[in-house]
Design an enzyme around this catalytic site. Structure first.
Site, PDB file in Angstrom:
ATOM      1  N   ASP A  44       0.805  -1.224   0.000  1.00 31.42           N
ATOM      2  CA  ASP A  44       0.000   0.000   0.000  1.00 31.42           C
ATOM      3  C   ASP A  44       0.839   1.276   0.000  1.00 31.42           C
ATOM      4  O   ASP A  44       0.353   2.348   0.337  1.00 31.42           O
ATOM      5  CB  ASP A  44      -0.973   0.015   1.192  1.00 31.42           C
ATOM      6  CG  ASP A  44      -0.281  -0.217   2.525  1.00 31.42           C
ATOM      7  OD1 ASP A  44       0.888   0.198   2.670  1.00 31.42           O
ATOM      8  OD2 ASP A  44      -0.903  -0.820   3.416  1.00 31.42           O
ATOM      9  N   ARG A  47       1.120   6.945   0.254  1.00 36.85           N
ATOM     10  CA  ARG A  47       0.369   5.953   1.034  1.00 36.85           C
ATOM     11  C   ARG A  47      -1.023   5.854   0.420  1.00 36.85           C
ATOM     12  O   ARG A  47      -1.725   6.851   0.279  1.00 36.85           O
ATOM     13  CB  ARG A  47       0.286   6.379   2.503  1.00 36.85           C
ATOM     14  CG  ARG A  47      -0.555   5.454   3.399  1.00 36.85           C
ATOM     15  CD  ARG A  47       0.038   4.061   3.464  1.00 36.85           C
ATOM     16  NE  ARG A  47      -0.562   3.241   4.505  1.00 36.85           N
ATOM     17  CZ  ARG A  47      -1.718   2.568   4.387  1.00 36.85           C
ATOM     18  NH1 ARG A  47      -2.419   2.655   3.274  1.00 36.85           N
ATOM     19  NH2 ARG A  47      -2.163   1.837   5.384  1.00 36.85           N
ATOM     20  N   ASP A  80      -5.443  -1.064   3.581  1.00 33.39           N
ATOM     21  CA  ASP A  80      -4.335  -1.497   4.426  1.00 33.39           C
ATOM     22  C   ASP A  80      -3.941  -2.892   3.974  1.00 33.39           C
ATOM     23  O   ASP A  80      -4.801  -3.757   3.789  1.00 33.39           O
ATOM     24  CB  ASP A  80      -4.770  -1.500   5.889  1.00 33.39           C
ATOM     25  CG  ASP A  80      -3.654  -1.904   6.842  1.00 33.39           C
ATOM     26  OD1 ASP A  80      -2.486  -1.605   6.540  1.00 33.39           O
ATOM     27  OD2 ASP A  80      -3.951  -2.498   7.888  1.00 33.39           O
ATOM     28  N   THR A  81      -2.654  -3.130   3.772  1.00 31.21           N
ATOM     29  CA  THR A  81      -2.166  -4.461   3.420  1.00 31.21           C
ATOM     30  C   THR A  81      -1.225  -4.959   4.517  1.00 31.21           C
ATOM     31  O   THR A  81      -0.661  -4.155   5.269  1.00 31.21           O
ATOM     32  CB  THR A  81      -1.418  -4.453   2.071  1.00 31.21           C
ATOM     33  OG1 THR A  81      -0.263  -3.602   2.172  1.00 31.21           O
ATOM     34  CG2 THR A  81      -2.321  -3.952   0.948  1.00 31.21           C
ATOM     35  N   GLU A 118       2.026  -6.222   6.589  1.00 33.41           N
ATOM     36  CA  GLU A 118       3.382  -5.692   6.595  1.00 33.41           C
ATOM     37  C   GLU A 118       4.367  -6.670   5.947  1.00 33.41           C
ATOM     38  O   GLU A 118       4.159  -7.891   5.968  1.00 33.41           O
ATOM     39  CB  GLU A 118       3.835  -5.407   8.025  1.00 33.41           C
ATOM     40  CG  GLU A 118       2.981  -4.402   8.775  1.00 33.41           C
ATOM     41  CD  GLU A 118       3.146  -2.992   8.241  1.00 33.41           C
ATOM     42  OE1 GLU A 118       4.102  -2.753   7.455  1.00 33.41           O
ATOM     43  OE2 GLU A 118       2.329  -2.130   8.597  1.00 33.41           O
ATOM     44  N   ARG A 130       4.013  11.500   3.925  1.00 36.25           N
ATOM     45  CA  ARG A 130       3.679  10.773   2.697  1.00 36.25           C
ATOM     46  C   ARG A 130       2.432  11.365   2.055  1.00 36.25           C
ATOM     47  O   ARG A 130       1.499  11.776   2.751  1.00 36.25           O
ATOM     48  CB  ARG A 130       3.428   9.296   3.008  1.00 36.25           C
ATOM     49  CG  ARG A 130       4.596   8.579   3.633  1.00 36.25           C
ATOM     50  CD  ARG A 130       4.273   7.141   3.990  1.00 36.25           C
ATOM     51  NE  ARG A 130       3.218   7.054   4.989  1.00 36.25           N
ATOM     52  CZ  ARG A 130       2.809   5.919   5.554  1.00 36.25           C
ATOM     53  NH1 ARG A 130       3.358   4.769   5.198  1.00 36.25           N
ATOM     54  NH2 ARG A 130       1.849   5.930   6.457  1.00 36.25           N
TER      55      ARG A 130
END
Length: 244
Positions: free
Chosen positions: A67, A81, A86-87, A89, A132
Site C-alpha cells: 500500500d 500511502r 491497508d495491506t 506488513e 507521505r
C-alpha cells in the site's frame, strides 16, 4: 395598518433603530437557512464522486509494499500511502513480516508495471504525519486499491472523512473477496478493524516442515494458498514443498 406602523416607527430615533435591528435579524436568518439546493452536483457544488483535480500522471520510482510506493511528483521523489486500504506488513520493526504481505507487495508491483501510473487526491488532507502523500493510485485508468481489495490482498482501513470518495466501491470489492474467502480472508479472524492478527495466521498454518505439509497437500502449495510459507519455498519459485 402595517404601513402606518412602519411610518410611525421611522418618525422617532428609537423606532428607526428598532426597525433596522429587525431587518438585520431577518437578513441573517435567511443567510443561515437558504432554500435547499436540489441541484446537487451542478456548477458551484462539489460532487462526492467528482475528482478534485482528475488523474495526475506521475513517474513510478519503486514499489515499497502493498500500500505504499515512491513516485516522482512535482519534480521530487515522494512516498505515496494508498488511501482507504491497508495491506499486511512486509518488514515492520515491531510486527515483522505478516502473512500475505509479500503477495500484496508483489501484486502491487505487478499491477503498476503494466501501464501509465497516475494519482488522484481526495478533498481531505494530502499528506500524513510521516509526510507521505495520500492518494488513490491508478494504472492505465484502473484503480489499484480496488484491485488489491478484490483479490483479497488488502482490507478497507484508515478511513478519515472527508477523504472517502471511493469508499463505497472499495467496501463492495472487499465484500466480494470476503465472500470468496480468498487471500487475507482465507484465515479466520486474521484481518480486523485494527489491522492484522499474526497469531491467528500462525494457528491457521500448523505445518512446521514440508513433511507435515505434504501429508495434507502431496503436491505442495502455491504462493497465495493459506498453507504457503516462504521459508518452505526453498527455491523461491512460488511453490512450497512441491513434489520432486
Amino acid at each position: 395598518m402595517a404601513k402606518n406602523v412602519t411610518s410611525s416607527m421611522w418618525k422617532s430615533p428609537a423606532g428607526a433603530a428598532a426597525l433596522l435591528l429587525l431587518i438585520t435579524i431577518i437578513y441573517f436568518i435567511v443567510a443561515e437557512f437558504p432554500e435547499e439546493d436540489t441541484k446537487k452536483g451542478t456548477e458551484g457544488r462539489i460532487q462526492v464522486d467528482a475528482p478534485a483535480e482528475g488523474l495526475i500522471p506521475v513517474e513510478l520510482i519503486r514499489t515499497i509494499d502493498g500500500d505504499t510506493i515512491k513516485i516522482r511528483y512535482q519534480g521530487k521523489e515522494q512516498n505515496v500511502r494508498y488511501l482507504l486500504i491497508d495491506t499486511p506488513e512486509t518488514n515492520h520493526p515491531r510486527l515483522g513480516k505478516q502473512p500475505f504481505g509479500d503477495q500484496a507487495k508483489e501484486r502491487n508491483r505487478e499491477l503498476l508495471s503494466n501501464g501509465e501510473v497516475a494519482v488522484e487526491f481526495d478533498i481531505g488532507q494530502r499528506t500524513d504525519k510521516y509526510g507521505r502523500l495520500l492518494a488513490y493510485v491508478y494504472v492505465s485508468g484502473e484503480n489499484v486499491q480496488e484491485k488489491l481489495l478484490e483479490e483479497g490482498l488488502a482490507r478497507v482501513g484508515y478511513v478519515y472523512p472527508p477523504s472517502t470518495r471511493h469508499l463505497d466501491r472499495f467496501e463492495q470489492a472487499e465484500k466480494r473477496a470476503k465472500d470468496k474467502g480468498i487471500g487475507i480472508w482465507s484465515i479466520a479472524d486474521y484481518a480486523t478493524d485494527r489491522g492484522f492478527d499474526s497469531e491467528k495466521a500462525e494457528h491457521a498454518w500448523p505445518f512446521a516442515n514440508c513433511r507435515e505439509l505434504r501429508a495434507v497437500y502431496p503436491q505442495g502449495v502455491k504462493r497465495g494458498h493459506p498453507a504457503y510459507l516462504e521459508r518452505l519455498d526453498g527455491d523461491r519459485d512460488g511453490m512450497a514443498c512441491e513434489a520432486s
